[in-house]
Motif scaffolding. Structure first.
Motif, mmCIF file in Angstrom:
data_model
loop_
_atom_site.group_PDB
_atom_site.id
_atom_site.type_symbol
_atom_site.label_atom_id
_atom_site.label_comp_id
_atom_site.label_asym_id
_atom_site.label_seq_id
_atom_site.Cartn_x
_atom_site.Cartn_y
_atom_site.Cartn_z
ATOM 1 N N GLN A 1 -86.720 -0.229 2.404
ATOM 2 C CA GLN A 1 -85.274 -0.044 2.244
ATOM 3 C C GLN A 1 -84.751 -0.781 1.011
ATOM 4 N N LEU A 2 -85.297 -1.945 0.731
ATOM 5 C CA LEU A 2 -84.900 -2.661 -0.480
ATOM 6 C C LEU A 2 -85.324 -1.886 -1.717
ATOM 7 N N LEU A 3 -86.519 -1.327 -1.715
ATOM 8 C CA LEU A 3 -86.995 -0.556 -2.862
ATOM 9 C C LEU A 3 -86.125 0.676 -3.104
ATOM 10 N N ALA A 4 -85.689 1.316 -2.018
ATOM 11 C CA ALA A 4 -84.958 2.578 -2.119
ATOM 12 C C ALA A 4 -83.448 2.399 -2.112
ATOM 13 N N HIS A 5 -82.957 1.158 -2.110
ATOM 14 C CA HIS A 5 -81.512 0.873 -2.092
ATOM 15 C C HIS A 5 -80.843 1.434 -0.840
ATOM 16 N N THR A 6 -81.498 1.334 0.301
ATOM 17 C CA THR A 6 -80.884 1.744 1.563
ATOM 18 C C THR A 6 -80.781 0.577 2.542
ATOM 19 N N ALA A 7 -80.876 -0.641 2.025
ATOM 20 C CA ALA A 7 -80.856 -1.825 2.889
ATOM 21 C C ALA A 7 -79.451 -2.206 3.330
ATOM 22 N N GLY A 8 -78.421 -1.573 2.751
ATOM 23 C CA GLY A 8 -77.048 -1.879 3.120
ATOM 24 C C GLY A 8 -76.440 -3.036 2.370
ATOM 25 N N LEU A 9 -77.158 -3.571 1.377
ATOM 26 C CA LEU A 9 -76.671 -4.738 0.635
ATOM 27 C C LEU A 9 -75.581 -4.365 -0.367
ATOM 28 N N ALA A 10 -74.794 -5.358 -0.748
ATOM 29 C CA ALA A 10 -73.775 -5.174 -1.779
ATOM 30 C C ALA A 10 -74.423 -4.831 -3.111
ATOM 31 N N ALA A 11 -73.652 -4.168 -3.967
ATOM 32 C CA ALA A 11 -74.166 -3.754 -5.267
ATOM 33 C C ALA A 11 -74.365 -4.940 -6.201
ATOM 34 N N GLU A 12 -73.491 -5.915 -6.119
ATOM 35 C CA GLU A 12 -73.504 -7.022 -7.072
ATOM 36 C C GLU A 12 -73.505 -8.362 -6.354
ATOM 37 N N SER A 13 -73.793 -9.396 -7.120
ATOM 38 C CA SER A 13 -73.731 -10.758 -6.616
ATOM 39 C C SER A 13 -72.292 -11.263 -6.695
ATOM 40 N N PRO A 14 -71.840 -12.023 -5.702
ATOM 41 C CA PRO A 14 -70.480 -12.564 -5.782
ATOM 42 C C PRO A 14 -70.374 -13.617 -6.882
ATOM 43 N N GLY A 15 -69.169 -13.989 -7.202
ATOM 44 C CA GLY A 15 -68.979 -15.010 -8.228
ATOM 45 C C GLY A 15 -68.803 -14.401 -9.605
ATOM 46 N N PRO A 16 -68.991 -15.185 -10.649
ATOM 47 C CA PRO A 16 -68.791 -14.690 -12.019
ATOM 48 C C PRO A 16 -69.737 -13.544 -12.343
ATOM 49 N N TRP A 17 -69.293 -12.687 -13.249
ATOM 50 C CA TRP A 17 -70.079 -11.520 -13.678
ATOM 51 C C TRP A 17 -71.488 -11.978 -14.025
ATOM 52 N N TRP A 18 -72.447 -11.600 -13.184
ATOM 53 C CA TRP A 18 -73.799 -12.153 -13.283
ATOM 54 C C TRP A 18 -74.512 -11.747 -14.564
ATOM 55 N N GLU A 19 -74.169 -10.626 -15.149
ATOM 56 C CA GLU A 19 -74.849 -10.177 -16.356
ATOM 57 C C GLU A 19 -74.419 -10.960 -17.600
ATOM 58 N N ARG A 20 -73.262 -11.650 -17.524
ATOM 59 C CA ARG A 20 -72.764 -12.391 -18.687
ATOM 60 C C ARG A 20 -72.712 -13.891 -18.433
ATOM 61 N N THR A 21 -73.377 -14.333 -17.366
ATOM 62 C CA THR A 21 -73.416 -15.768 -17.065
ATOM 63 C C THR A 21 -74.861 -16.181 -16.810
ATOM 64 N N PRO A 22 -75.207 -17.427 -17.092
ATOM 65 C CA PRO A 22 -76.605 -17.865 -16.929
ATOM 66 C C PRO A 22 -77.018 -17.897 -15.473
ATOM 67 N N GLY A 23 -78.327 -17.739 -15.247
ATOM 68 C CA GLY A 23 -78.856 -17.757 -13.899
ATOM 69 C C GLY A 23 -78.658 -19.079 -13.185
ATOM 70 N N THR A 24 -78.398 -20.151 -13.931
ATOM 71 C CA THR A 24 -78.165 -21.447 -13.306
ATOM 72 C C THR A 24 -76.903 -21.450 -12.453
ATOM 73 N N VAL A 25 -76.018 -20.468 -12.654
ATOM 74 C CA VAL A 25 -74.820 -20.332 -11.820
ATOM 75 C C VAL A 25 -75.216 -19.920 -10.402
ATOM 76 N N ARG A 26 -76.383 -19.304 -10.258
ATOM 77 C CA ARG A 26 -76.867 -18.813 -8.954
ATOM 78 C C ARG A 26 -78.278 -19.376 -8.720
ATOM 79 N N SER B 1 -78.253 -1.668 -5.273
ATOM 80 C CA SER B 1 -78.077 -3.103 -5.058
ATOM 81 C C SER B 1 -78.928 -3.925 -6.003
ATOM 82 N N ASN B 2 -78.277 -4.677 -6.878
ATOM 83 C CA ASN B 2 -78.978 -5.640 -7.726
ATOM 84 C C ASN B 2 -79.498 -6.834 -6.925
ATOM 85 N N PRO B 3 -78.725 -7.383 -5.974
ATOM 86 C CA PRO B 3 -79.287 -8.461 -5.147
ATOM 87 C C PRO B 3 -80.532 -8.032 -4.375
ATOM 88 N N GLY B 4 -80.633 -6.748 -4.016
ATOM 89 C CA GLY B 4 -81.818 -6.268 -3.319
ATOM 90 C C GLY B 4 -83.078 -6.479 -4.126
#
Length: 460
Positions: free
Chosen positions: A107-132, A155-158
């Motif tokens: 389900q994680l591979l196929a994006h059917t796990a029910g998870l959110a599309a993005e990580s909460p908090g600041p825009w993860w693509e424009r902030t360093p991984g140390t924020v998470r 889901s990116n968190p997936g």
């Protein structure tokens, strides 16, 4: 003999370069690289740039964003093939303590796990991984948006979870597993976590004015398996060959084909697309394309492969928004496939040693009720069953060691086709998942369930 696929015709090359030029101009992107591979080898690349007299080439690195997910999926499939995990295993079995452990690896591979599309908090693509720094930071307090297994929801968190799963089971970093298990065996020496010269810079182009702004390039940390990589058109052509044919050093052809098989239904109103196990699917211009799109601030990318045509295309650009890369890459495939269609393999009879008279006796017409089908024998003792009217269920079958065949696609995927013999050894009928196929429509025998009227066929 010279291969007909070593070079493209000049007219085809011009059409490809024209498509790249239009994409760069109308998409308003600082630079654009396109490449085409045919039968596993790159046969063309072209580029356009806003800098007069200078353009990138097929060895210039661009960030490829979510194309990274395909690499992560391959690493997971390797674990499955080694027997370390099962795709139906809950995540909790191998990566406990995530609070989403009831979701399965498939389900994680196929994006059917029910998870959110993005990580909460600041825009993860424009902030360093140390924020998470922890998975809990990636998932947040409410990671589940949908019932598990019910919907396709990208889901990116997936894929962050899948990256952590790989690290837990391999005992090395995701980057180290990627390099040793995929990049080095496939000779992808210009694919890396961080940019290595020569590489393009990422830019944002103002939507209402011809001005630009540099975009940051962050190390995504835990979310790297969802979108970290940099690569080149030439390296991605090597990866395209793998996605089309498999490579036993990385993943066999059967497992790669499994990745390319639809694993989740497309969303409402999106019936041209779908998703396999880490692989996007698109039906366009009458052909099926497999691969992935990608974007991160400053970059957009796409890789499409038409396995049937033996053609793959790569499109890379350094703008946050711009050309519709999925359409551009699909057009590059279409231009080559239509201008220079693939040569079919020469027809050849079976090798003498493969001729089996018992199998040969099964070839020809069969009837399911009054529906006419033809059973055709193929290579390696395989078979194809297809409706003679052109309407109905068609399937190919692989021979089983104990006799009979197993379905490889369509309605009969996984179903067993076998001849049923009488006490004297003659064939009574074919059984396909309890469906009875006889040599004549409603043949007078005990094979047809419910029996056949003894008076036989009649007029009105």
């Amino acid at each position: 003999m010279t291969s007909p696929f070593e070079a493209l015709l000049p007219s085809t090359e011009r059409a490809l370069l024209h498509r790249v030029a239009v994409a760069q101009s109308e998409g308003r992107t600082p630079s654009f690289v396109g490449a085409v591979a045919r039968e596993g080898a790159m046969v063309w690349s072209g580029a356009r740039s806003c800098v007069d007299g200078h353009a990138p080439d097929a060895d210039t690195q661009y960030r490829i964003g979510s194309l990274t997910k395909v690499f992560t999926a391959v690493l997971v499939m390797r674990l499955r093939d080694e027997g370390i995990l099962d795709l139906n295993d809950p995540l909790e079995k191998h990566l406990p303590g995530t609070d989403v452990g009831e979701t399965t690896i498939a389900q994680l591979l196929a994006h059917t796990a029910g998870l959110a599309a993005e990580s909460p908090g600041p825009w993860w693509e424009r902030t360093p991984g140390t924020v998470r720094p922890k998975l809990a930071d990636v998932l947040g307090d409410e990671p589940m948006l949908h019932p598990v297994g019910r919907h396709f929801h990208y889901s990116n968190p997936g894929y962050t979870l899948l990256g952590s799963l790989i690290e837990a089971l391999r005992g090395v970093s995701w980057e180290e597993a990627l390099r040793g298990e995929i990049l080095e065996p496939l000779g992808m020496t210009r694919t890396s976590m961080q940019p290595v010269a020569q590489h393009a810079g990422g830019w944002a182009v103002h939507p209402w004015a011809d001005v630009m702004l540099p975009e940051p390039s962050e190390d995504l940390g835990l979310m790297a398996p969802a979108g970290q990589l940099w690569s080149t058109a030439e390296d991605l052509c090597r990866f395209a060959r793998f996605l089309a044919q498999g490579d036993d050093r990385v993943l066999g052809a059967a497992s790669v084909e499994e990745m390319r098989t639809p694993a989740s239904a497309p969303g409402a109103g999106d019936w041209e697309g779908g998703y396999g196990l880490g692989v996007q699917l698109l039906r366009k211009d009458g052909r099926t394309l497999i691969g992935h799109t990608g974007s991160l601030p400053g970059f957009v990318a796409c890789l499409w492969v038409s396995v049937e045509d033996g053609v793959a295309a790569v499109a890379l650009a350094n703008a946050t928004s711009g050309p519709l890369m999925a359409s551009v890459a699909a057009d590059l495939v279409r231009i080559v496939a239509e201008a220079e269609p693939r040569f079919p393999e020469p027809w050849r009879p079976m090798p003498e040693g493969e001729v089996d008279q018992e199998l040969l006796d099964l070839a020809g017409p069969w009837y399911w009720g009054t529906y006419a089908f033809g059973l055709r024998l193929g290579p390696d003792r395989g078979a194809t069953l297809e409706p003679l009217s052109g309407v109905g269920r068609r399937a190919t079958f692989r021979a089983l060691p104990e006799g009979g065949w197993i379905g490889l696609n369509g309605y009969y995927l996984g179903e067993t086709l076998r001849p049923v013999r009488r006490p004297d050894g003659s064939v009574s009928h074919l059984d396909l998942g309890s469906f009875v196929f006889t040599r004549e429509p409603y043949e007078q025998s005990d094979a047809v369930p419910g029996g056949v009227d003894e008076a036989g066929w009649r007029g009105l």
